[in-house]
Design a protein around this motif. Structure first.
Motif, PDB file in Angstrom:
ATOM      1  N   THR A 231       0.647  -1.104   0.059  1.00 29.75           N
ATOM      2  CA  THR A 231      -0.157   0.078   0.063  1.00 29.75           C
ATOM      3  C   THR A 231       0.936   1.188   0.079  1.00 29.75           C
ATOM      4  O   THR A 231       1.938   1.231   0.375  1.00 29.75           O
ATOM      5  CB  THR A 231      -0.891   0.037   1.252  1.00 29.75           C
ATOM      6  OG1 THR A 231      -0.218   0.370   2.413  1.00 29.75           O
ATOM      7  CG2 THR A 231      -1.745  -1.110   1.275  1.00 29.75           C
ATOM      8  N   ALA A 232       0.457   2.163  -0.443  1.00 34.81           N
ATOM      9  CA  ALA A 232       1.121   3.675  -0.676  1.00 34.81           C
ATOM     10  C   ALA A 232       1.387   4.083   0.877  1.00 34.81           C
ATOM     11  O   ALA A 232       2.206   4.719   1.163  1.00 34.81           O
ATOM     12  CB  ALA A 232       0.092   4.546  -1.219  1.00 34.81           C
ATOM     13  N   ASP A 236       5.039   5.080   2.413  1.00 33.27           N
ATOM     14  CA  ASP A 236       5.162   6.341   3.057  1.00 33.27           C
ATOM     15  C   ASP A 236       5.181   6.357   4.488  1.00 33.27           C
ATOM     16  O   ASP A 236       5.939   7.200   4.987  1.00 33.27           O
ATOM     17  CB  ASP A 236       4.195   7.472   2.840  1.00 33.27           C
ATOM     18  CG  ASP A 236       3.752   7.549   1.212  1.00 33.27           C
ATOM     19  OD1 ASP A 236       4.987   7.620   0.482  1.00 33.27           O
ATOM     20  OD2 ASP A 236       2.500   7.990   0.744  1.00 33.27           O
ATOM     21  N   GLY A 237       5.104   5.072   5.142  1.00 35.81           N
ATOM     22  CA  GLY A 237       5.299   5.002   6.614  1.00 35.81           C
ATOM     23  C   GLY A 237       6.593   5.102   7.238  1.00 35.81           C
ATOM     24  O   GLY A 237       7.691   5.368   6.288  1.00 35.81           O
ATOM     25  N   ASN A 242      13.138   6.736   3.499  1.00 35.15           N
ATOM     26  CA  ASN A 242      13.702   7.032   2.087  1.00 35.15           C
ATOM     27  C   ASN A 242      12.611   6.481   0.830  1.00 35.15           C
ATOM     28  O   ASN A 242      12.808   6.267  -0.268  1.00 35.15           O
ATOM     29  CB  ASN A 242      14.956   6.977   1.734  1.00 35.15           C
ATOM     30  CG  ASN A 242      15.956   7.620   2.641  1.00 35.15           C
ATOM     31  OD1 ASN A 242      15.426   8.571   3.241  1.00 35.15           O
ATOM     32  ND2 ASN A 242      16.938   7.204   2.880  1.00 35.15           N
ATOM     33  N   ARG A 243      11.390   6.010   1.556  1.00 33.75           N
ATOM     34  CA  ARG A 243      10.264   5.354   0.544  1.00 33.75           C
ATOM     35  C   ARG A 243      10.988   4.402  -0.264  1.00 33.75           C
ATOM     36  O   ARG A 243      10.705   4.024  -1.634  1.00 33.75           O
ATOM     37  CB  ARG A 243       9.743   6.502  -0.355  1.00 33.75           C
ATOM     38  CG  ARG A 243       9.072   7.627   0.261  1.00 33.75           C
ATOM     39  CD  ARG A 243       8.250   8.411  -0.669  1.00 33.75           C
ATOM     40  NE  ARG A 243       7.011   7.790  -0.938  1.00 33.75           N
ATOM     41  CZ  ARG A 243       6.677   7.270  -2.185  1.00 33.75           C
ATOM     42  NH1 ARG A 243       7.673   7.209  -2.995  1.00 33.75           N
ATOM     43  NH2 ARG A 243       5.717   6.478  -2.522  1.00 33.75           N
ATOM     44  N   ALA A 244      12.191   3.598   0.186  1.00 36.70           N
ATOM     45  CA  ALA A 244      12.708   2.472  -0.488  1.00 36.70           C
ATOM     46  C   ALA A 244      11.829   1.542  -0.938  1.00 36.70           C
ATOM     47  O   ALA A 244      12.006   0.573  -1.604  1.00 36.70           O
ATOM     48  CB  ALA A 244      13.801   2.123   0.358  1.00 36.70           C
ATOM     49  N   LEU A 245      10.489   1.140  -0.139  1.00 41.05           N
ATOM     50  CA  LEU A 245       9.648   0.050  -0.189  1.00 41.05           C
ATOM     51  C   LEU A 245       8.832   0.553  -1.454  1.00 41.05           C
ATOM     52  O   LEU A 245       7.960  -0.297  -1.865  1.00 41.05           O
ATOM     53  CB  LEU A 245       8.853  -0.228   0.978  1.00 41.05           C
ATOM     54  CG  LEU A 245       9.312  -0.914   2.019  1.00 41.05           C
ATOM     55  CD1 LEU A 245       8.208  -1.029   2.999  1.00 41.05           C
ATOM     56  CD2 LEU A 245       9.579  -2.346   1.496  1.00 41.05           C
ATOM     57  N   ALA A 246       9.055   1.600  -2.169  1.00 41.85           N
ATOM     58  CA  ALA A 246       8.153   1.899  -3.239  1.00 41.85           C
ATOM     59  C   ALA A 246       8.324   0.731  -4.539  1.00 41.85           C
ATOM     60  O   ALA A 246       7.636   0.570  -5.308  1.00 41.85           O
ATOM     61  CB  ALA A 246       8.612   3.333  -3.938  1.00 41.85           C
ATOM     62  N   LEU A 278       0.029  -3.181   5.359  1.00 43.24           N
ATOM     63  CA  LEU A 278       0.947  -3.224   4.091  1.00 43.24           C
ATOM     64  C   LEU A 278      -0.059  -3.914   3.059  1.00 43.24           C
ATOM     65  O   LEU A 278       0.529  -3.750   1.807  1.00 43.24           O
ATOM     66  CB  LEU A 278       1.847  -4.428   4.387  1.00 43.24           C
ATOM     67  CG  LEU A 278       3.253  -3.824   5.076  1.00 43.24           C
ATOM     68  CD1 LEU A 278       3.023  -3.290   6.305  1.00 43.24           C
ATOM     69  CD2 LEU A 278       4.493  -4.883   4.993  1.00 43.24           C
ATOM     70  N   TRP A 279      -1.266  -4.471   3.103  1.00 44.55           N
ATOM     71  CA  TRP A 279      -1.992  -4.912   1.992  1.00 44.55           C
ATOM     72  C   TRP A 279      -3.392  -4.166   2.163  1.00 44.55           C
ATOM     73  O   TRP A 279      -3.967  -3.756   3.245  1.00 44.55           O
ATOM     74  CB  TRP A 279      -2.290  -6.309   2.181  1.00 44.55           C
ATOM     75  CG  TRP A 279      -1.197  -7.310   2.633  1.00 44.55           C
ATOM     76  CD1 TRP A 279      -0.697  -8.056   3.655  1.00 44.55           C
ATOM     77  CD2 TRP A 279       0.174  -7.375   1.867  1.00 44.55           C
ATOM     78  NE1 TRP A 279       0.488  -8.604   3.595  1.00 44.55           N
ATOM     79  CE2 TRP A 279       1.017  -8.371   2.350  1.00 44.55           C
ATOM     80  CE3 TRP A 279       0.517  -6.864   0.590  1.00 44.55           C
ATOM     81  CZ2 TRP A 279       2.242  -8.706   2.064  1.00 44.55           C
ATOM     82  CZ3 TRP A 279       1.784  -7.464  -0.052  1.00 44.55           C
ATOM     83  CH2 TRP A 279       2.656  -8.162   0.831  1.00 44.55           C
TER      84      TRP A 279
END
Length: 442
Positions: A231-232, A236-237, A242-246, A278-279
């Motif tokens: 999820t966004a 962003d959390g 550094n939003r690496a999970l994007a 996360l989902w």
């Protein structure tokens, strides 16, 4: 807990006792095990490989708001495979690993023979990639990996760097790297099949027909690898800086490009992430791969409802199953039986290490045998196209509602609805649900 520790201490002092008599065997099949839990026709070999994934994000050394740091990420993997033994070779061997404290070395016993010659006569074999929990190690599901190799699979279990008992580091590395590790290992095994310098694995591995198996955070990785985008809000959390999970986010172009059509089936034991946000339904709807979920109904880590059940329900475009162990917690079906050393207190841990493996209600070996049975049926159905396995998967939903009815020759009568492969009275406490993709269920 005080009574449990007193019982364990008394047992240790008053030998012989069951906890001191264990040989840390991972290949135990109980007399009441369901039919498909038994080992298959192949002897099993085992070997270790050290891999290096170049130029990966070093999230543990990348400061929030700062420059991204990269490194070559090391991964150790264990490979179980169908083998041919020499006349003087007997099945069996030891696995050296660590206890939950990451310091106590332990030895596990199984049927695999170290570096035995691969059986290429019956190959190539479907590939299975296995991911442990956080923390864990590549032997945490070895009762399953060894068993499946005996049934004609090449099974690769990953030591996920920063997530092992002996090298445990911050959670952000696990969140970022689980799916990336799985995909990297898939590519490495495909390359090994074509150009193994030792020639042991040339032509042995069918990476175009791959299954994924994961437990807890390994299950999280499996869900993400097969199409369940993050999820966004989670990107962003505060989970990963550094939003690496994007790179693993639903709808992200790089993430969509990473979807690998070689993956044909997946098994997720207690996959983590729903209760942490996360989902969501949108991300999970992108899953198309058949999935077999396994959960305990009182899981207090991944959650059940809400939790694993929500992941199952919202994967609406996949053919999926949910096996529930009633009143089991997070360890349902996945970890090996607790090693004998795990029953002793460890100074660095607040709890007895055995709690990492055991369940308060269910016996480990029984859960393992049930998992072996169903995973065998599921993988044979979706990786080997064995339609006869449907009889083991299309069952009366609640096992307690099944009727045992056989004639004097032990043959089922027309009204027999008990779970196939289970001896009488042995399917109690289980539930198996099945849902078809939305397009097929109309």
């Amino acid at each position: 807990m005080i009574k449990l520790r007193t019982l364990i201490a008394t047992c240790i002092l008053l030998a012989p006792c069951w906890v001191s008599a264990q040989d840390n065997r991972i290949d135990q099949i109980r007399p009441d095990a369901p039919e498909l839990a038994a080992y298959g026709q192949h002897r099993v070999g085992i070997t270790s490989l050290n891999l290096l994934n170049p130029r990966q994000v070093d999230i543990l050394n990348s400061k929030p708001g700062g420059e991204t740091v990269y490194y070559d990420r090391p991964l150790t993997v264990e490979i179980w495979y169908p083998a041919t033994l020499k006349p003087q070779q007997a099945p069996g061997g030891k696995y050296q690993t660590y206890l939950r404290d990451g310091k106590t070395e332990i030895s596990l016993s199984g049927q695999a023979v170290r570096d035995a010659a691969p059986d290429k006569q019956h190959g190539p074999y479907p590939l299975l990639i296995v991911s442990h929990g956080y923390p864990g190690n590549r032997y945490l599901l070895s009762h399953l990996t060894e068993n499946l190799a005996s049934k004609g699979y090449v099974v690769v279990a990953i030591d996920h760097t920063d997530s092992n008992y002996h090298d445990l580091k911050a959670f952000s590395s696990t969140l970022l790297n689980r799916s990336l590790d799985q995909l990297f290992v898939l590519n490495q095994m495909a390359a090994l099949n074509k150009a193994d310098a030792s020639a042991r694995f040339n032509g042995l591995i069918n990476a175009d027909n791959t299954g994924l198996i994961g437990y807890s955070m390994g299950g999280y990785g499996v869900v993400n690898t097969i199409g369940g985008g993050l999820t966004a809000a989670s990107v962003d959390g505060a989970f990963v800086p550094n939003r690496a999970l994007a790179v693993r986010q639903a709808g992200n172009a790089a993430y969509l490009a990473s979807q690998d059509k070689r993956i044909k089936a997946a098994v997720a034991f207690a996959p983590w992430g729903w209760n942490a946000g996360l989902w969501d339904a949108t991300g999970l709807s992108a899953i198309r791969t058949p999935v077999f979920f396994v959960a305990g109904s009182v899981d207090d880590i991944s959650g059940y409802a809400p939790g694993v059940r929500n992941i199952y329900e919202n994967s609406v475009n996949a053919r999926r199953y949910l096996l529930t162990f009633e009143n089991a917690n997070h360890n349902a079906g996945a970890p090996i039986p607790a090693p004998k050393e795990a029953w002793l207190p460890v100074p660095s841990l607040k709890k007895i290490p055995a709690e990492t493996y055991i369940d308060a209600v269910w016996d480990n070996n029984r859960m393992n045998n049930i998992a072996q049975h169903f995973v065998t049926a599921f993988l044979a159905r979706y990786l080997k196209n064995d339609n006869s396995m449907d009889a083991y998967l299309d069952l009366t939903e609640n096992a307690r509602d099944g009727k045992w009815s056989v004639d004097e020759n032990a043959q089922p009568k027309p009204d027999h609805t008990y779970w196939k492969g289970f001896p009488a009275r042995t399917a109690a406490g289980l539930k198996l649900e099945k849902k078809l993709p939305v397009a097929e269920s109309r």
